[in-house]
Design a protein around this motif. Structure first.
Motif: not given
Length: 244
Positions: A69-89
């Motif tokens: 149900e999330k938008s593409c922008e919300e998915i991207c934001q969620y991923l980057n919030e919880y991924l390690p800092e050396d991985i970026e979507i």
């Protein structure tokens, strides 16, 4: 829905792109774990290239299917919030239902960086091979011409048990001497396991004067890993771009 992920990562501390049974320390594994947490169901992603342990990416591409149900922008934001800092979507976008990041790729661009000067750049050290040698770049460029085109690159593959075709097309190999650094950029329709690193190691041996440029023809025809040069260190290699 089929989602496309544009990804960049520093591969220094990871066991490569592909998820593995004996470790959770892979790029694919980290992204899948966050997506699974977000969606509440197991998610598997398909990557365009299975980069080796220690190899980096500025333009990796992956895709996955999910109901979200999330938008593409919300998915991207969620991923980057919880991924390690050396991985970026870098971006999440909707893709055509039949889009497959690996199977639909037309070209891949890899870059290998070699320190040729006597000093290292401490801020770039994780992304360069610290050779600190003067290489004959002209000879390397001459050798590269033999490697361009469509060939059986079995001699440049570390996978001895590979049963699929080892024929690939390299559209160009550009070698640029930046005085303190030599940059080699490979563009092709696909690359075998360790292929770019073995190509680089072989070209370095040409640059050292240990091989002649014209020997590349015989190495290709031999279809034997023992014919080619050493496998250059992973740290100098980056997947720059995947083209569709």
């Amino acid at each position: 829905m089929n989602y496309r992920l544009d990804i960049q990562y520093d591969g220094s501390r990871y066991g490569g792109w592909q998820r593995q049974k004996d470790t959770d320390n892979t790029i694919q594994g980290k992204i899948e774990d966050v997506l699974t947490k977000m969606l509440g169901t197991e998610v598997q992603i398909q990557g365009a290239g299975r980069t080796d342990a220690g190899v980096h990416a500025k333009g990796q591409v992956a895709n996955f299917h999910a109901d979200c149900e999330k938008s593409c922008e919300e998915i991207c934001q969620y991923l980057n919030e919880y991924l390690p800092e050396d991985i970026e979507i870098s971006k999440v976008s909707e893709a055509e239902e039949r889009f497959h990041s690996r199977l639909n790729a037309k070209e891949k661009v890899y870059q290998y960086r070699i320190v040729s000067g006597i000093h290292k750049n401490v801020f770039e050290r994780k992304y360069q091979c610290p050779l600190h040698e003067t290489l004959d770049v002209n000879a390397m460029q001459e050798a590269a011409k033999y490697l361009e085109g469509t060939h059986d690159f079995k001699s440049f593959c570390s996978n001895k048990k590979m049963k699929k075709s080892s024929v690939r097309t390299i559209y160009s190999i550009e070698i640029v001497d930046l005085t303190q650094e030599i940059v080699i950029t490979y563009t092709g329709n696909g690359f075998l396991y360790n292929m770019v690193r073995i190509l680089t190691g072989t070209l370095i041996e040409v640059g050292r004067g240990r091989r002649k440029p014209e020997e590349m023809k015989g190495i290709l025809e031999g279809c034997d890993r023992k014919e080619a040069g050493f496998t250059a260190p992973a740290r100098g290699l980056t997947l720059l771009e995947v083209r569709y």
